[in-house]
Design an enzyme around this catalytic site. Structure first.
Site, short mmCIF file in Angstrom:
data_model
loop_
_atom_site.label_atom_id
_atom_site.label_comp_id
_atom_site.label_asym_id
_atom_site.label_seq_id
_atom_site.Cartn_x
_atom_site.Cartn_y
_atom_site.Cartn_z
CG HIS A 58 -0.63 0.58 2.83
ND1 HIS A 58 -0.31 1.24 3.21
CD2 HIS A 58 -0.19 -0.29 2.91
CE1 HIS A 58 0.38 1.48 4.14
NE2 HIS A 58 0.16 0.40 4.51
CD GLU A 76 -2.43 -0.75 5.63
OE1 GLU A 76 -2.54 -2.00 6.01
OE2 GLU A 76 -2.46 0.14 5.90
CD GLU A 77 -1.48 3.07 7.50
OE1 GLU A 77 -1.98 2.76 8.05
OE2 GLU A 77 -0.40 2.95 7.38
CG ASP A 126 2.15 -2.72 5.42
OD1 ASP A 126 2.49 -1.15 5.32
OD2 ASP A 126 0.96 -2.80 5.97
CG HIS A 147 0.30 4.61 12.55
ND1 HIS A 147 -0.73 4.09 12.38
CD2 HIS A 147 0.87 3.92 11.10
CE1 HIS A 147 -0.78 2.35 11.67
NE2 HIS A 147 0.08 3.06 10.43
#
Length: 769
Positions: free
Chosen positions: A408, A455-456, A484, A571
């Site tokens: 992604h 995707e997140e 990923d 993140h």
């Protein structure tokens, strides 16, 4: 008549093949009797009367004619072996050579992809799609963009205020991640979205605070046993062991009205004290906060089970909320510093030792209160356009069989580790494959490259594409290979459906350890494994990445590889190129190693005449899992149907392995004759389709999108992998209710799994009853 050059090529092909197979090479045919022994059809050609009159001349002519006849006959009958094409193994070795690797290109692509934040559905992420498309096209990959209109949320407004004690002045948190001196991304820091949770519920709640450790089901059970009433409170929980969406759900189930999730120094700050933080050290700065999604299912929540094409049927978002598909209480991520400030306001009983923070942290208590929080969050709900980039190298012999590589592209901030280390690695694989094509390589089967979006937010891009192409993929997909995060540290690991275990090991043995040139990746992997001298391969039951739709929804054999390890800036806005260059992979050697393994796996699956699957590994793992299950519940139910079905699967796996061995032994100098080509295709179909047979069309009880009877996410932790998930869900319910009827449900689930395994056995056997 063959030209001299053609004869030479055929001779080389024959000689190479004989030597490779350790058969009698042509050069060792010292007499006519040897030739006629190997080629009986030529015996009559040696009975010419001229041999009686002119022995030497006759012998020479006869041998020459015999050899010519051999060449002519076999080059026509067996074009696979006697073609002038370079063997696939040559290209596979070339792919792994250092001459094709390009660390600088990987670094450049990563830098270009991460110049600014690129959240799904934004213009910045659309630009990354264009970059990937342009790069694929520049490497002669036939590529296009597939767009979907999907439900997403962004922060409209948010605030968090703490009243530490009655009568004390309130503390308003600014909820900002601070830039640092010399930050090269300071000019685009304003483009980083305010910290928030994707799909978080809007709300304005005020309540005392309760501390719930990592927010797992067992943590709320502990609070209940301590006499702590969570109902009506705002839960403070730390990241680390449970998917954030499940933390919010577990808090809601316990009666909470809101959830605050923070990054504890113990887990993300190096344990506190003098550990330091980014950019001087790899640890998360005090103001760093981990964003993420709190939706616990897969795909666009407004189009469950069908693709979000333009103008499609769509649920109202209010209906989605009413059905509990998205969270029912508001939540917000905060930094370690803010979490610690809130922690200081909590009184009540002292938490257990394993609930405490770092050595220099305040004492953690469970509450509730006396600190009171006001959490105000308003979400902007929208239908946004996302973009998957799809590229393809068409197979030369089996174009209708797909080997799919996916990563992604969307990120919560800059995404240098998650996910664009994987994107840059995918582009490295593409670049090397182009170099192979220029040297004459063509894959036997079609290779597809996928750059997923959103995707997140819940695996949306990959899920919508799989739902859009469900039947075609179900009939044609050989395997899905996911990366990923390519690199976050120095610990190599792999996950797979079990029939790919041996292939994973083989691939790791072909690639040099990027941190120790005296050994292979496999060597370091094995030495770090708790199951040494073997290696530990995880399973793909969790919902943490884009393999989910392939494994858990349509039953495609899948795997994932990564160089992982401590990644404390996960993140946050500090997940940027600087962090990767300083702490993740300074020389980009680990990226190169992942590209080598990923590409080698793709080449093996795309080029091998017989698919390198081994279901014996599957049967052995199922046997171990069934025995563990029997130890757990044998007093209440019988697992005999399960054990019986696994035994039959083991026999079917051994049988097809023997079939494959027999074909490989007969290939020899003559390769696969026309009749065997059909047989190989049939065996490959059985190997490919067996994974599909683990599905149940009705899906798991209460979770119908998840159809795989062996692997699915844990019910209370999307990141967790559960084997026999339907049985596990039923056991949890039965233990809670402890009624005869509830244990009957468990027995029914055992039968469901047994029936699925029996179907796998039938597919592998290839025989009707």
């Amino acid at each position: 008549m063959l030209h001299d050059k053609e004869k030479t090529n055929h001779e080389v092909a024959i000689s190479f093949h004989f030597n490779k197979r350790k058969k009698t090479p042509l050069s060792s045919f010292s007499s006519l009797s040897v030739i006629t022994h190997h080629f009986p059809c030529l015996r009559t050609a040696t009975r010419n009367p001229i041999s009686k009159r002119i022995p030497k001349l006759s012998s020479m002519i006869t041998v020459t004619a015999a050899i010519y006849a051999i060449f002519l006959t076999l080059s026509t009958s067996f074009p696979i072996v006697f073609s002038t094409h370079t063997p696939k193994s040559y290209y596979h070795s070339l792919f792994l050579s250092t001459s094709l690797a390009d660390n600088a290109s990987v670094a450049h692509n990563l830098y270009m992809l991460t110049r600014r934040p690129h959240v799904a559905g934004t213009e910045a992420n659309a630009e990354t799609a264009d970059y990937v498309l342009t790069t694929l096209t520049s490497h002669n990959i036939n590529s296009h963009i597939v767009s979907y209109d999907v439900a997403l949320t962004y922060p409209d407004s948010r605030s968090l205020t703490l009243t530490p004690k009655p009568g004390h002045p309130p503390v308003a948190f600014d909820l900002r991640q601070e830039i640092y001196a010399g930050d090269p991304y300071a000019d685009v820091a304003s483009q980083v979205m305010p910290t928030f949770h994707g799909f978080a519920k809007s709300g304005d709640v005020t309540a005392p605070v309760t501390y719930a450790n990592y927010g797992g089901v067992e943590d709320f059970t502990t609070l209940k046993e301590m006499g702590v009433n969570v109902s009506g409170t705002i839960v403070l929980a730390r990241y680390g062991k449970v998917f954030r969406g499940d933390i919010v759900h577990n808090a809601y189930t316990a009666g909470a009205v809101g959830t605050i999730i923070y990054s504890d120094r113990k887990d993300y700050g190096g344990g506190g004290k003098d550990a330091g933080w980014f950019p001087e050290a790899k640890w998360l700065p005090p103001t760093g906060a981990q964003m993420g999604n709190v939706y616990t299912e897969a795909g666009d929540p407004t189009t469950p089970g069908w693709p979000s094409n333009e103008g499609c049927e769509r649920r109202d978002y209010e209906e989605v909320e009413r059905l509990g598909i998205v969270p029912s209480i508001p939540s917000l991520p905060v930094s370690g510093a803010d979490g610690e400030t809130i922690m200081k306001s909590i009184g009540g009983k002292v938490a257990d030792e394993d609930w405490q923070g770092s050595d220099d942290a305040p004492t953690y208590r469970v509450g509730p209160g006396p600190g009171v929080l006001n959490l105000n969050y308003k979400a902007k709900k929208t239908i946004a356009t996302i973009h998957n980039v799809i590229g393809m190298i068409e197979g030369s012999e089996e174009p209708d069989r797909y080997v799919i590589l996916g990563n992604h592209r969307d990120a919560w901030t800059f995404g240098a580790v998650d996910p664009n280390s994987g994107t840059a690695t995918l582009l490295e694989v593409v670049q090397r494959l182009e170099k192979l094509q220029k040297k004459g390589w063509k894959p036997r089967r079609t290779i597809i490259f996928c750059s997923w979006d959103a995707e997140e937010y819940g695996l949306i891009g990959s899920t919508e594409w799989v739902e859009d192409n469900r039947e075609l993929l179900a009939s044609r997909a050989v395997a899905y290979l996911n990366v990923d995060i390519a690199v976050s540290g120095d610990e190599y690991s792999a996950s797979a459906t079990p029939q790919l275990d041996e292939l994973l090991k083989q691939a790791a043995k072909q690639v040099q350890d990027p941190d120790n040139s005296s050994q292979t990746v496999y060597d370091s992997w094995a030495s770090a494994s708790s199951s040494s001298p073997s290696v530990k391969i995880e399973r793909l039951g969790g919902g943490g990445s884009d393999f989910a739709a392939f494994v858990q929804h349509i039953g495609v054999a899948s795997l994932e590889v990564t160089y992982g390890g401590a990644y404390p800036v996960y993140h946050s806005m500090y997940d940027d190129f600087v962090w990767m260059e300083k702490f993740g992979d300074p020389m980009f050697r680990r990226h190169i190693a992942v590209a080598s393994i990923w590409g080698y796996l793709a080449l093996q699956l795309a080029d091998k005449e017989i698919l390198p699957f081994n279901y014996q590994s599957y049967a052995e793992e199922l046997q171990r899992n069934a025995e563990e299950l029997e130890d757990q519940i044998s007093n209440q139910i019988t697992v005999t149907p399960l054990l019986t079905s696994i035994d039959a699967l083991s026999k079917a796996a051994a049988k097809i392995n023997n079939e494959i061995k027999g074909i490989e032994e007969t290939i020899g100098w003559a390769s696969i004759v026309k009749a065997d080509v059909t047989r190989v295709r049939e065996i490959n179909d059985r190997l490919m389709m067996a994974e599909r047979a683990f599905l149940d069309r009705e899906g798991l009880s209460g979770r119908p999108w998840y159809k795989h009877m062996i692997y699915a996410p844990a019910k209370h932790n999307v990141y967790g992998t559960k084997y026999f998930p339907g049985i596990d869900d039923a056991i949890e319910q039965a233990k809670r209710l402890n009624t005869e009827e509830s244990w009957k449900v468990v027995q029914h689930e055992v039968w469901r799994v047994s029936r699925a395994i029996n179907q796998v056995t039938k597919v592998l056997s290839g025989e009707l009853t």
